[in-house]
Design a protein around this motif. Structure first.
Motif, PDB file in Angstrom:
ATOM      1  N   ASN A 170      84.952 -34.324  -1.558  1.00  0.00           N
ATOM      2  CA  ASN A 170      83.692 -35.057  -1.562  1.00  0.00           C
ATOM      3  C   ASN A 170      83.931 -36.557  -1.511  1.00  0.00           C
ATOM      4  O   ASN A 170      83.201 -37.282  -0.835  1.00  0.00           O
ATOM      5  N   SER A 171      84.968 -37.025  -2.206  1.00  0.00           N
ATOM      6  CA  SER A 171      85.237 -38.476  -2.191  1.00  0.00           C
ATOM      7  C   SER A 171      85.662 -38.945  -0.800  1.00  0.00           C
ATOM      8  O   SER A 171      85.431 -40.085  -0.435  1.00  0.00           O
ATOM      9  N   LEU A 172      86.256 -38.048  -0.014  1.00  0.00           N
ATOM     10  CA  LEU A 172      86.645 -38.397   1.354  1.00  0.00           C
ATOM     11  C   LEU A 172      85.461 -38.270   2.314  1.00  0.00           C
ATOM     12  O   LEU A 172      85.270 -39.100   3.203  1.00  0.00           O
ATOM     13  N   ASP A 217      80.486 -39.172   8.741  1.00  0.00           N
ATOM     14  CA  ASP A 217      79.964 -38.255   9.751  1.00  0.00           C
ATOM     15  C   ASP A 217      80.399 -36.809   9.514  1.00  0.00           C
ATOM     16  O   ASP A 217      79.885 -35.899  10.155  1.00  0.00           O
ATOM     17  N   TRP A 218      81.348 -36.582   8.607  1.00  0.00           N
ATOM     18  CA  TRP A 218      81.724 -35.216   8.262  1.00  0.00           C
ATOM     19  C   TRP A 218      80.496 -34.486   7.703  1.00  0.00           C
ATOM     20  O   TRP A 218      80.215 -33.346   8.063  1.00  0.00           O
ATOM     21  N   THR A 219      79.752 -35.159   6.837  1.00  0.00           N
ATOM     22  CA  THR A 219      78.549 -34.560   6.262  1.00  0.00           C
ATOM     23  C   THR A 219      77.511 -34.303   7.357  1.00  0.00           C
ATOM     24  O   THR A 219      76.853 -33.259   7.363  1.00  0.00           O
ATOM     25  N   VAL A 220      77.385 -35.223   8.281  1.00  0.00           N
ATOM     26  CA  VAL A 220      76.461 -35.044   9.407  1.00  0.00           C
ATOM     27  C   VAL A 220      76.894 -33.844  10.250  1.00  0.00           C
ATOM     28  O   VAL A 220      76.069 -33.032  10.684  1.00  0.00           O
ATOM     29  N   GLN A 257      86.639 -41.876   9.349  1.00  0.00           N
ATOM     30  CA  GLN A 257      85.893 -42.870   8.569  1.00  0.00           C
ATOM     31  C   GLN A 257      86.346 -42.859   7.111  1.00  0.00           C
ATOM     32  O   GLN A 257      86.603 -43.921   6.529  1.00  0.00           O
ATOM     33  N   GLY A 258      86.423 -41.682   6.523  1.00  0.00           N
ATOM     34  CA  GLY A 258      86.812 -41.580   5.115  1.00  0.00           C
ATOM     35  C   GLY A 258      88.187 -42.173   4.852  1.00  0.00           C
ATOM     36  O   GLY A 258      88.394 -42.867   3.857  1.00  0.00           O
ATOM     37  N   SER A 311      86.021 -49.823  11.786  1.00  0.00           N
ATOM     38  CA  SER A 311      85.760 -48.383  11.609  1.00  0.00           C
ATOM     39  C   SER A 311      84.691 -47.891  12.589  1.00  0.00           C
ATOM     40  O   SER A 311      84.766 -46.763  13.063  1.00  0.00           O
ATOM     41  N   VAL A 312      83.724 -48.735  12.902  1.00  0.00           N
ATOM     42  CA  VAL A 312      82.704 -48.357  13.888  1.00  0.00           C
ATOM     43  C   VAL A 312      83.331 -48.261  15.282  1.00  0.00           C
ATOM     44  O   VAL A 312      83.055 -47.329  16.043  1.00  0.00           O
ATOM     45  N   GLU A 313      84.197 -49.215  15.631  1.00  0.00           N
ATOM     46  CA  GLU A 313      84.872 -49.180  16.933  1.00  0.00           C
ATOM     47  C   GLU A 313      85.767 -47.955  17.074  1.00  0.00           C
ATOM     48  O   GLU A 313      85.903 -47.404  18.163  1.00  0.00           O
ATOM     49  N   ALA A 314      86.353 -47.501  15.973  1.00  0.00           N
ATOM     50  CA  ALA A 314      87.200 -46.306  16.008  1.00  0.00           C
ATOM     51  C   ALA A 314      86.399 -45.037  16.280  1.00  0.00           C
ATOM     52  O   ALA A 314      86.957 -44.012  16.658  1.00  0.00           O
ATOM     53  N   MET A 315      85.093 -45.109  16.124  1.00  0.00           N
ATOM     54  CA  MET A 315      84.225 -43.944  16.341  1.00  0.00           C
ATOM     55  C   MET A 315      83.877 -43.717  17.804  1.00  0.00           C
ATOM     56  O   MET A 315      83.338 -42.673  18.158  1.00  0.00           O
TER      57      MET A 315
END
Length: 185
Positions: free
Chosen positions: A39-41, A46-49, A112-113, A132-136
């Protein structure tokens, strides 16, 4: 052999089988994501999404498609859909689209995590939010592709349902049409 043959050849059953698999996976994943280190990760990523969409596209949408392919021919008084090959196309586009969409979100979330919890030797964050956004970018491109595949399957489904209902309507019109074109007095 008989039961597997039925699942393999009956698109209604195939959609429902895939829905049951996604239901089981989503249920397991939800419990797994409740474990504190996981959960902390995954929290706020976006894993939750991806988890939500595996349940929504994989379980809910697939079971609805299975129900549609069962009900539309029955409501139309037909033995099957107007375009049986289109059902096959829809199935594979929906499955491929869901998998590409969800897997890209899972990978984006893990990335992201890990980026959001990486620290340098000074104790500062190693990556800025913008980094982190660019890595997406590749994950979001894959997500777009998966969504487009799923949407293409949905369009095929709608057109097939329309063709099935129209073909049934043309038969029903000749039998159910009133003899007089004017209303009763």
């Amino acid at each position: 052999n008989g039961a597997w043959h039925k699942v393999r050849d009956d698109a209604t059953l195939r959609f429902m089988f895939v829905a049951a698999v996604f239901y089981g996976l989503s249920t397991f994943e939800g419990s797994f994501m409740a474990i504190r280190p996981v959960n902390s990760l995954s929290h706020y990523t976006d894993w939750t999404v991806g988890h939500v969409h595996s349940g929504t596209l994989g379980w809910v949408a697939m079971i609805v498609f299975g129900a549609i392919y069962t009900l539309v021919p029955k409501l139309s008084g037909r033995d099957g859909m107007a375009w049986p090959q289109a059902v096959e196309w829809h199935f594979w586009l929906a499955v491929a689209g869901t998998l590409v969409y969800v897997v890209s979100l899972w990978n984006a979330g893990i990335t992201q995590g890990l980026m959001w919890r990486a620290y340098d030797e000074n104790g500062s964050l190693s990556y800025s939010f913008i980094e982190s956004v660019e890595a997406m970018r590749p994950y979001y491109a894959a997500r777009t592709l998966g969504g487009a595949l799923f949407l293409a399957g949905l369009v095929i489904c709608v057109l097939n349902c329309r063709a099935t209902m129209r073909a049934a309507g043309s038969r029903a019109d000749s039998a159910d049409r009133p003899l007089a074109a004017h209303p009763a007095e």
